[in-house]
Structure formats: C-alpha cells, structure tokens
Motif scaffolding. Structure first.
Motif, PDB file in Angstrom:
ATOM      1  N   GLY A   6     -28.195  34.656 -45.299  1.00  0.00           N
ATOM      2  CA  GLY A   6     -27.140  34.944 -44.337  1.00  0.00           C
ATOM      3  C   GLY A   6     -26.160  35.929 -44.937  1.00  0.00           C
ATOM      4  N   VAL A   7     -25.795  36.953 -44.159  1.00  0.00           N
ATOM      5  CA  VAL A   7     -24.905  38.017 -44.643  1.00  0.00           C
ATOM      6  C   VAL A   7     -23.803  38.248 -43.623  1.00  0.00           C
ATOM      7  CG1 VAL A   7     -24.756  40.409 -45.453  1.00  0.00           C
ATOM      8  CG2 VAL A   7     -26.878  39.121 -45.775  1.00  0.00           C
ATOM      9  N   SER A   8     -22.572  38.388 -44.090  1.00  0.00           N
ATOM     10  CA  SER A   8     -21.460  38.738 -43.212  1.00  0.00           C
ATOM     11  C   SER A   8     -20.949  40.127 -43.576  1.00  0.00           C
ATOM     12  CB  SER A   8     -20.322  37.713 -43.320  1.00  0.00           C
ATOM     13  OG  SER A   8     -19.763  37.699 -44.616  1.00  0.00           O
ATOM     14  N   GLY A  13     -16.056  44.675 -47.326  1.00  0.00           N
ATOM     15  CA  GLY A  13     -17.298  44.465 -48.053  1.00  0.00           C
ATOM     16  C   GLY A  13     -18.227  43.503 -47.357  1.00  0.00           C
ATOM     17  N   ALA A  14     -19.159  42.949 -48.099  1.00  0.00           N
ATOM     18  CA  ALA A  14     -20.153  42.029 -47.541  1.00  0.00           C
ATOM     19  C   ALA A  14     -20.272  40.795 -48.425  1.00  0.00           C
ATOM     20  CB  ALA A  14     -21.512  42.716 -47.422  1.00  0.00           C
ATOM     21  N   ARG A  15     -20.595  39.667 -47.784  1.00  0.00           N
ATOM     22  CA  ARG A  15     -20.866  38.421 -48.495  1.00  0.00           C
ATOM     23  C   ARG A  15     -22.249  37.941 -48.086  1.00  0.00           C
ATOM     24  NH1 ARG A  15     -16.056  36.492 -50.760  1.00  0.00           N
ATOM     25  NH2 ARG A  15     -14.194  37.491 -49.874  1.00  0.00           N
ATOM     26  N   ALA A  16     -22.991  37.417 -49.046  1.00  0.00           N
ATOM     27  CA  ALA A  16     -24.347  36.951 -48.778  1.00  0.00           C
ATOM     28  C   ALA A  16     -24.547  35.571 -49.381  1.00  0.00           C
ATOM     29  CB  ALA A  16     -25.376  37.927 -49.338  1.00  0.00           C
ATOM     30  N   VAL A  17     -25.305  34.740 -48.674  1.00  0.00           N
ATOM     31  CA  VAL A  17     -25.613  33.380 -49.117  1.00  0.00           C
ATOM     32  C   VAL A  17     -27.122  33.179 -49.007  1.00  0.00           C
ATOM     33  CG1 VAL A  17     -25.244  30.921 -48.725  1.00  0.00           C
ATOM     34  CG2 VAL A  17     -23.366  32.527 -48.342  1.00  0.00           C
ATOM     35  N   LEU A  18     -27.728  32.675 -50.068  1.00  0.00           N
ATOM     36  CA  LEU A  18     -29.164  32.436 -50.113  1.00  0.00           C
ATOM     37  C   LEU A  18     -29.400  30.950 -50.344  1.00  0.00           C
ATOM     38  CD1 LEU A  18     -32.027  33.814 -50.245  1.00  0.00           C
ATOM     39  CD2 LEU A  18     -31.726  33.817 -52.735  1.00  0.00           C
ATOM     40  N   THR A  19     -30.210  30.330 -49.494  1.00  0.00           N
ATOM     41  CA  THR A  19     -30.466  28.902 -49.635  1.00  0.00           C
ATOM     42  C   THR A  19     -31.799  28.542 -49.020  1.00  0.00           C
ATOM     43  OG1 THR A  19     -29.466  26.713 -49.322  1.00  0.00           O
ATOM     44  CG2 THR A  19     -29.381  28.226 -47.458  1.00  0.00           C
ATOM     45  N   HIS A  20     -32.202  27.289 -49.179  1.00  0.00           N
ATOM     46  CA  HIS A  20     -33.429  26.822 -48.556  1.00  0.00           C
ATOM     47  C   HIS A  20     -33.200  26.607 -47.067  1.00  0.00           C
ATOM     48  CE1 HIS A  20     -34.179  25.524 -52.835  1.00  0.00           C
ATOM     49  NE2 HIS A  20     -35.258  26.234 -52.566  1.00  0.00           N
ATOM     50  N   SER A  21     -34.220  26.825 -46.280  1.00  0.00           N
ATOM     51  CA  SER A  21     -34.079  26.811 -44.829  1.00  0.00           C
ATOM     52  C   SER A  21     -33.641  25.466 -44.281  1.00  0.00           C
ATOM     53  CB  SER A  21     -35.403  27.230 -44.168  1.00  0.00           C
ATOM     54  OG  SER A  21     -36.451  26.350 -44.560  1.00  0.00           O
ATOM     55  N   ARG A  31     -25.442  33.416 -54.241  1.00  0.00           N
ATOM     56  CA  ARG A  31     -24.582  34.108 -53.286  1.00  0.00           C
ATOM     57  C   ARG A  31     -23.875  35.239 -54.002  1.00  0.00           C
ATOM     58  NH1 ARG A  31     -19.598  29.866 -52.179  1.00  0.00           N
ATOM     59  NH2 ARG A  31     -18.864  29.705 -54.332  1.00  0.00           N
ATOM     60  N   CYS A  32     -23.295  36.156 -53.235  1.00  0.00           N
ATOM     61  CA  CYS A  32     -22.582  37.270 -53.840  1.00  0.00           C
ATOM     62  C   CYS A  32     -21.546  37.830 -52.882  1.00  0.00           C
ATOM     63  CB  CYS A  32     -23.548  38.375 -54.277  1.00  0.00           C
ATOM     64  SG  CYS A  32     -24.409  39.210 -52.903  1.00  0.00           S
ATOM     65  N   HIS A  33     -20.550  38.484 -53.450  1.00  0.00           N
ATOM     66  CA  HIS A  33     -19.538  39.218 -52.692  1.00  0.00           C
ATOM     67  C   HIS A  33     -19.564  40.640 -53.202  1.00  0.00           C
ATOM     68  CE1 HIS A  33     -15.052  40.323 -52.080  1.00  0.00           C
ATOM     69  NE2 HIS A  33     -15.786  40.727 -51.060  1.00  0.00           N
ATOM     70  N   ILE A  34     -19.886  41.584 -52.321  1.00  0.00           N
ATOM     71  CA  ILE A  34     -19.970  43.004 -52.698  1.00  0.00           C
ATOM     72  C   ILE A  34     -18.799  43.735 -52.056  1.00  0.00           C
ATOM     73  CG2 ILE A  34     -21.393  45.061 -52.769  1.00  0.00           C
ATOM     74  CD1 ILE A  34     -22.599  42.670 -54.222  1.00  0.00           C
ATOM     75  N   PRO A  35     -17.766  44.097 -52.830  1.00  0.00           N
ATOM     76  CA  PRO A  35     -16.632  44.835 -52.250  1.00  0.00           C
ATOM     77  C   PRO A  35     -17.073  46.213 -51.773  1.00  0.00           C
ATOM     78  CG  PRO A  35     -16.073  43.899 -54.399  1.00  0.00           C
ATOM     79  CD  PRO A  35     -17.564  43.797 -54.247  1.00  0.00           C
ATOM     80  N   ARG A 258     -13.679  24.614 -46.851  1.00  0.00           N
ATOM     81  CA  ARG A 258     -13.378  24.760 -48.275  1.00  0.00           C
ATOM     82  C   ARG A 258     -13.540  26.193 -48.753  1.00  0.00           C
ATOM     83  NH1 ARG A 258     -17.209  20.408 -50.976  1.00  0.00           N
ATOM     84  NH2 ARG A 258     -18.584  21.336 -49.402  1.00  0.00           N
ATOM     85  N   GLU A 259     -14.422  26.936 -48.114  1.00  0.00           N
ATOM     86  CA  GLU A 259     -14.631  28.345 -48.445  1.00  0.00           C
ATOM     87  C   GLU A 259     -14.585  29.152 -47.155  1.00  0.00           C
ATOM     88  OE1 GLU A 259     -17.361  28.417 -52.395  1.00  0.00           O
ATOM     89  OE2 GLU A 259     -18.421  27.955 -50.528  1.00  0.00           O
ATOM     90  N   PRO A 260     -13.391  29.382 -46.627  1.00  0.00           N
ATOM     91  CA  PRO A 260     -13.281  30.044 -45.317  1.00  0.00           C
ATOM     92  C   PRO A 260     -13.848  31.457 -45.287  1.00  0.00           C
ATOM     93  CG  PRO A 260     -11.138  29.934 -46.407  1.00  0.00           C
ATOM     94  CD  PRO A 260     -12.067  29.073 -47.204  1.00  0.00           C
ATOM     95  N   GLU A 261     -13.913  32.110 -46.451  1.00  0.00           N
ATOM     96  CA  GLU A 261     -14.442  33.472 -46.493  1.00  0.00           C
ATOM     97  C   GLU A 261     -15.959  33.507 -46.344  1.00  0.00           C
ATOM     98  OE1 GLU A 261     -13.942  32.296 -50.897  1.00  0.00           O
ATOM     99  OE2 GLU A 261     -13.259  31.674 -48.916  1.00  0.00           O
ATOM    100  N   TYR A 262     -16.634  32.343 -46.514  1.00  0.00           N
ATOM    101  CA  TYR A 262     -18.091  32.298 -46.413  1.00  0.00           C
ATOM    102  C   TYR A 262     -18.577  31.632 -45.125  1.00  0.00           C
ATOM    103  CZ  TYR A 262     -19.129  34.117 -51.058  1.00  0.00           C
ATOM    104  OH  TYR A 262     -19.283  34.939 -52.144  1.00  0.00           O
ATOM    105  N   VAL A 263     -17.672  31.273 -44.229  1.00  0.00           N
ATOM    106  CA  VAL A 263     -18.084  30.610 -42.993  1.00  0.00           C
ATOM    107  C   VAL A 263     -19.002  31.508 -42.164  1.00  0.00           C
ATOM    108  CG1 VAL A 263     -17.262  29.781 -40.749  1.00  0.00           C
ATOM    109  CG2 VAL A 263     -16.149  29.013 -42.851  1.00  0.00           C
TER     110      VAL A 263
END
Length: 348
Positions: A6-8, A13-21, A31-35, A258-263
């Motif tokens: 999932g990417v926002s 910039g962009a934020r990405a989250v990688l997890t099991h389905s 996960r990562c935050h790319i400014p 808890r992590e509003p920037e990753y919602v």
C-alpha cells in the motif's frame, strides 16, 4: 508467502507499507517514507517507494501479489497510472482508503457523521462522511492551513530568537516535538541556540488551529449535517497540542490512529489485499451534488491564509462509497464529483 503493498501519495512525498495479505492491520514487515525533494515531480518518491518495497520482498524471497496507491485528484491518478503501467495496481481515492482503514480497525462510530481531518504538509483536506450509509456529505480543501504553514511560523519564531534556519529544519523540530516536550534548535552558521517547548509550538500555531476548527464548523453548516466525530489524519496530527486545542475548540470526540501519517497507506493495503486484476483498477468515492466555493479564513496577518482557496462539494444523494466488482468501485446511479480547488470570493 503472499505480500501486498500500500502506497500513499502526498505533496511532501510518499509512504509505503508492505505486509502479508491476511495481516493488513498488524505491524508491517517493511515500510518506508520517501520525502519529495523541492521541485521534484510528485511521482518520483512513489516510484522510489515501490522499488524499495519490491527489493525488500525479493530479499525475503517473497512475491507482491497486489499493489494499491492512494491519489488525491485526477492529476495524481494519471501520473501514477502512467508511471506504474497496467499491472496489478489499484488507484484509490485517498479519503476512501482512510475511511476503509478506520472502519476496519473499528475506530469510527456506526452512526452519525465523521469529519476526516487530513492535515498534510501542503494543506488541510476535510471529508465529511455519513457513518451509517458510508456516503460523502461534504468535502473541502484549504491549502493555507497545512504543516508548511506551521513550519513557516516556527521558522519566523526562531529568526526572532536569533537562530536562523530554513523551513525544512523547522519542520524537523516541529516533528520532534510530537514525541519530546523540549527540543533545542541550533543556528548552523553561528551555533546560536534556542529552546522550543511543546507549549511554545501550541501557542505559536494557535491561530491556524483555530481557523481549521472554524472551517470544520463552516463545512458542517453548509452541509446542514453537523459532524459528530473528527478523525485526525496526516503527520501533523501527531502533535499533542494540536489535538488538545482542537478538542477544546470543537467540543467533539477526536479519533487519532497511533500512526496517523500511515492511515492512507494502510487503507490502500486493504484494497491491495483484494483479488488481483490484470489491468489497472480505480476505486472512487462517488457522490451526487455540486461543488461550490467557500471563502477562506482571512486574518489580515498572514499572506498564506489570504491566499488560501477553499472548496466544498456537497453530496445531495450518495448510494455508498464502494461496491467492489471486477476491481472497480461504482455505486449504481451516481456521478463522480472531484474535490478541486477553486478561487473563492473574498469575505464581504
């Protein structure tokens, strides 16, 4: 194992989250935050984030079966769709992703209306949603009330204290005050120092926070449906002073992950976890009604406020946000209404 991504997308910039389905709500495996560097295209951090997460998956000898990216407007949809091609990617309206995740984690009430309060770097976006029908009631944008404004105010405050720095450094100090009560700012040229407390930041940003609360009230008044809950989203929502002040001004329950920037990215995961498709899919918030201008708040002290443009899209009738069929969300009998920024007439 099956992985989903999932990417926002944001102006900063962009934020990405990688997890099991089957674990989109649990701590991600990566996960990562790319400014986004100043002047760089919006799509650059998105591509960097996607590449980094695919590398992380390969290092685990696992495979990403679905990818979803949130988009705020049609321009982002076109940029992301063109850059990522027609592979297994779902493009999702950002408020829809936010709503989906907050619902999935049971942070929203089952009735009444909620205001999605997304305070990003470049501005404030409000989306009011009926919790019972999942329909959009109203939406508004104000570019002059984002984190960049707070950074500018803090930068000016430091200048007066004899610590000359840029807004990027001021932003780092502001973010640090989300977890620390006190930080020390240093002038890179003179080594002059200034102590900033969380209370200092709260007082400094009191005016834009009050105007944001006023905008919520104005949106509710125009929609004739008062918001009963406010969900705080975006990195700026981490600021405890902002949350406390908004609660005082609005006298409404506040919801803050808890992590509003990753919602947004986590909401995208829920779409990525759906069955894959062979072509690009698009999930829209669809609403009836018209887009009408709303005058921005004007203080007479900050040019950034006077330059802000605001719009409200009022949903007359909405069948619902999403009915996933063949990878596309399309409630019957509705028309997509984008939330664009229009020039607003000055206050009389």
């Amino acid at each position: 194992m099956v992985l989903v991504l999932g990417v926002s997308v944001g102006s900063s910039g962009a934020r990405a989250v990688l997890t099991h389905s089957d674990q989109p709500h649990l701590p991600p495996i990566d996960r990562c935050h790319i400014p986004r560097p100043a002047g760089a295209p919006v799509i650059d951090p998105v591509l960097t984030a996607v590449r980094r997460m695919h590398t992380a998956a390969r290092d685990r000898d696992e495979y990403i079966t679905g990818t979803a990216v949130t988009c705020r407007d049609h321009t982002q949809v076109e940029l992301v769709g063109e850059a990522l091609g027609t592979g297994r990617v779902t493009l999702v309206d950002e408020p829809l992703a936010q709503l989906r995740y907050l619902r999935f984690t049971e942070q929203l009430p089952v009735s009444g209306s909620v205001m999605l309060f997304d305070l990003g770097a470049s501005g404030l976006t409000l989306t009011q949603v009926d919790c019972r029908t999942d329909s959009v009631i109203a939406a508004a944008q104000c570019p002059g009330l984002g984190g960049d404004t707070y950074d500018q105010l803090l930068c000016e405050w430091l200048d007066r204290a004899g610590v000359f720095t840029d807004e990027a450094a001021a932003g780092r100090y502001r973010e640090a005050l989300s977890s620390a009560r006190v930080v020390t700012a240093a002038d890179p040229g003179t080594a002059e120092r200034a102590v900033i407390t969380r209370s200092d930041l709260t007082d400094l940003c009191a005016e834009p926070v009050a105007e944001a609360a006023g905008l919520i009230r104005r949106v509710s008044e125009r929609s004739e449906t008062p918001a009963e809950t406010v969900a705080l989203l975006g990195g700026c929502a981490r600021n405890p002073g902002l949350r406390t002040r908004l609660a005082e001004l609005l006298d409404l329950p506040l919801v803050c992950d808890r992590e509003p920037e990753y919602v947004s990215a986590r909401g995208a995961l829920l779409f990525a976890a759906q069955r894959p498709a062979a072509a690009t899919r698009t999930a829209h918030i669809r609403a009836g009604g018209q887009v009408v201008p709303l005058s921005p708040p004007v203080t007479g002290r900050r040019k950034v406020y006077a330059a802000a443009a605001v719009t409200i899209g009022l949903g007359a009738t909405v069948a619902g946000l999403l009915t996933a069929q063949n990878g596309t969300a399309q409630p019957a009998g509705s028309t997509y209404v984008p939330t664009d920024v229009l020039d607003a007439p000055p206050e009389p």
